[in-house]
Design an enzyme around this catalytic site. Structure first.
Site, short mmCIF file in Angstrom:
data_model
loop_
_atom_site.label_atom_id
_atom_site.label_comp_id
_atom_site.label_asym_id
_atom_site.label_seq_id
_atom_site.Cartn_x
_atom_site.Cartn_y
_atom_site.Cartn_z
N CYS A 114 0.82 -1.23 0.00
CA CYS A 114 0.00 0.00 0.00
C CYS A 114 0.84 1.27 0.00
O CYS A 114 0.33 2.36 -0.23
CB CYS A 114 -0.96 -0.01 1.18
SG CYS A 114 -2.07 -1.42 1.15
N HIS A 250 -3.47 7.20 1.48
CA HIS A 250 -3.84 5.83 1.12
C HIS A 250 -5.21 5.54 1.73
O HIS A 250 -5.50 5.97 2.85
CB HIS A 250 -2.79 4.86 1.66
CG HIS A 250 -3.21 3.43 1.54
ND1 HIS A 250 -3.69 2.90 0.36
CD2 HIS A 250 -3.28 2.42 2.45
CE1 HIS A 250 -4.01 1.62 0.55
NE2 HIS A 250 -3.78 1.32 1.81
N ASN A 280 -9.97 -0.49 -0.27
CA ASN A 280 -8.51 -0.39 -0.27
C ASN A 280 -7.98 -1.05 -1.54
O ASN A 280 -8.06 -2.26 -1.69
CB ASN A 280 -7.96 -1.08 0.98
CG ASN A 280 -6.45 -1.00 1.08
OD1 ASN A 280 -5.77 -0.64 0.12
ND2 ASN A 280 -5.92 -1.36 2.23
N1 ACO Z 1 -17.77 -8.28 10.13
C1 ACO Z 1 -18.20 -8.37 11.39
N2 ACO Z 1 -17.37 -8.52 12.45
C2 ACO Z 1 -16.05 -8.59 12.18
C3 ACO Z 1 -15.54 -8.50 10.88
C4 ACO Z 1 -16.44 -8.36 9.82
N3 ACO Z 1 -16.06 -8.26 8.54
N4 ACO Z 1 -14.19 -8.58 10.94
C5 ACO Z 1 -13.86 -8.71 12.23
N5 ACO Z 1 -15.00 -8.73 12.99
C6 ACO Z 1 -15.11 -8.85 14.44
C7 ACO Z 1 -13.89 -9.48 15.06
O1 ACO Z 1 -13.98 -10.89 14.99
C8 ACO Z 1 -13.95 -8.95 16.47
O2 ACO Z 1 -14.90 -9.72 17.19
P1 ACO Z 1 -14.62 -10.13 18.73
O3 ACO Z 1 -14.53 -8.81 19.45
O4 ACO Z 1 -15.79 -10.95 19.06
O5 ACO Z 1 -13.31 -10.88 18.69
C9 ACO Z 1 -14.53 -7.55 16.29
O6 ACO Z 1 -15.18 -7.54 15.01
C10 ACO Z 1 -13.49 -6.45 16.33
O7 ACO Z 1 -12.40 -6.84 15.50
P2 ACO Z 1 -11.14 -5.92 15.29
O8 ACO Z 1 -10.19 -6.58 14.32
O9 ACO Z 1 -10.61 -5.50 16.62
O10 ACO Z 1 -11.84 -4.67 14.59
P3 ACO Z 1 -11.21 -3.29 14.21
O11 ACO Z 1 -12.02 -2.21 14.77
O12 ACO Z 1 -9.73 -3.24 14.45
O13 ACO Z 1 -11.44 -3.22 12.62
C11 ACO Z 1 -10.14 -3.50 10.62
C12 ACO Z 1 -10.84 -4.19 11.78
C13 ACO Z 1 -11.19 -2.77 9.82
C14 ACO Z 1 -9.46 -4.53 9.77
C15 ACO Z 1 -9.11 -2.46 11.15
O14 ACO Z 1 -8.34 -3.07 12.15
C16 ACO Z 1 -8.18 -1.92 10.09
O15 ACO Z 1 -8.58 -1.13 9.24
N6 ACO Z 1 -6.86 -2.25 10.15
C17 ACO Z 1 -5.83 -1.62 9.35
C18 ACO Z 1 -5.87 -2.00 7.90
C19 ACO Z 1 -4.73 -1.35 7.18
O16 ACO Z 1 -4.50 -0.16 7.27
N7 ACO Z 1 -3.91 -2.12 6.48
C20 ACO Z 1 -2.70 -1.56 5.89
C21 ACO Z 1 -2.79 -1.48 4.45
S1 ACO Z 1 -3.24 -2.99 3.70
C22 ACO Z 1 -1.87 -3.63 2.84
O17 ACO Z 1 -0.77 -3.15 2.94
C23 ACO Z 1 -2.11 -4.82 2.01
#
Ligand code: ACO
Length: 323
Positions: A114, A250, A280
């Site tokens: 990314c 990004h 993304n």
């Molecule tokens: N739908 C419903 N629930 C979900 C989903 C989904 N799609 N995905 C995860 N959950 C649940 C989890 O299981 C968890 O449940 P639990 O509390 O019972 O265990 C809960 O939701 C919270 O999960 P988190 O992972 O803590 O959620 P978070 O608020 O962190 O959001 C996300 C997840 C959107 C992935 C976020 O962490 C994020 O954006 N991370 C960064 C992504 C990024 O910037 N990547 C870098 C670039 S990508 C690259 O380089 C290829």
């Protein structure tokens, strides 16, 4: 010394739109959860017979047309991608051939996930300063949906396909002002595709080379790294945050984007946001957002812009430029 000034932009999204409602039928998720946690409402998905080079070509032709030049006027092509058509040759070489350029025009890919586009901006900045390069095409292009596990709700809701391109020309006017790159490979296990050509190749052959991510860990890191890179960019140039007209980030998550804007004391009206419609698209997200801002008239000649990206590696960086 000449600067690299953007003279044309272009982008391309595959025709097929996949709304969150479609993902609700595939994994245990909901439109509400995806919108609230990421800001994403839909993504575009490339057709089976549509490859990264196809997306790159569409975006490039639009950028070349906007620049008012011919493809043969280019003397450098860089493509940032994590999802090349082939192991080799590079997408850049395939693209060069499609554009009908067969002269002295180096063409190569950059892989920094990314952060790929800001890495490519850094390289092109240096080419203009050191090699006498006069016109360059820099592309971010991805078919990221090809490396998604559509049964993994942690990742499949996040990514889409697309391409964005810019044409840069050597200029006496300000263009790219500075670039700032970082990487720290010790975090490779938090975000990766754990197979490739020289390891776990059998996974690739089975079509199971999938993106895996510890999202909340990556989230924390992204917010910190992007905040720091903004400070570094300002300090390096002796600039105030108020000197920045536009943030072109990004597009991974609206919450990460909002945190970076806050760090810059910018209102969200000064941020180009496409994550809601594009999701993304990895290396493609910044040039696609930039093209949108230019074409709809928000980004104007003379505006000062910060581009920033963060992704797998971890690798991250920024580019400060005057448009
Ligand atoms: N739908 C419903 N629930 C979900 C989903 C989904 N799609 N995905 C995860 N959950 C649940 C989890 O299981 C968890 O449940 P639990 O509390 O019972 O265990 C809960 O939701 C919270 O999960 P988190 O992972 O803590 O959620 P978070 O608020 O962190 O959001 C996300 C997840 C959107 C992935 C976020 O962490 C994020 O954006 N991370 C960064 C992504 C990024 O910037 N990547 C870098 C670039 S990508 C690259 O380089 C290829």
């Amino acid at each position: 010394m000449k600067t690299a000034r953007i003279i044309g932009t272009g982008s391309y999204l595959p025709e097929r739109v996949m709304p969150n409602s479609e993902l609700e039928t595939m994994v245990d998720t909901s439109d509400e959860w995806i919108v609230a946690r990421t800001g994403i409402k839909q993504r575009h998905v490339a057709a089976r017979d549509e490859f990264t080079s196809d997306l790159a070509e569409h975006a490039s032709r639009r950028a070349i047309q906007a620049a008012g030049i011919q493809p043969t006027d280019l003397d450098l092509i860089i493509v940032a991608t994590t999802t090349p058509d082939l192991v080799f040759p590079s997408v850049a070489c395939l693209l060069q051939n499609r554009l009908g350029i067969h002269t002295a025009c180096p063409a190569f890919d950059i892989q920094a996930v990314c952060a790929g586009f800001v890495y490519a901006m850094d390289v092109v900045h240096r080419f203009f300063q050191t090699s006498g390069c006069r016109r360059a095409l820099v592309v971010g292009a991805e078919t990221f949906t090809r490396i998604l596990d559509w049964t993994d709700r942690n990742t499949c809701i996040l990514f889409g396909d697309g391409a964005g391109a810019v044409v840069l020309e050597a200029s006496d006017e300000p263009g790219i002002i500075s670039t700032h790159l970082h990487a720290d490979g010790k975090y490779h296990e938090l975000l990766n595709v754990s197979s490739g050509v020289s390891s776990n190749y059998s996974q690739v052959l089975r079509g199971e080379a999938y993106t895996q991510m510890q999202g909340s860990e990556v989230f924390k890191w992204a917010v910190k790294a992007l905040g720091d890179i903004v400070d570094e960019t300002m300090e390096h140039n002796g600039m105030q945050k108020s000197d920045i007209d536009w943030l072109v980030p990004h597009q991974a998550n609206i919450r990460i984007i909002a945190a970076t804007a806050k760090k810059l004391n910018m209102s969200m009206d000064q941020v180009i946001v496409t994550v809601d419609r594009h999701s993304n698209t990895s290396a493609a997200s910044i040039p696609m957002a930039f093209d949108e801002g230019v074409r709809d008239g928000r980004i104007k000649r003379g505006d000062t812009i910060v581009m920033e990206g963060f992704g797998g590696g971890f690798a991250w960086g920024s580019a400060l430029l005057r448009y």
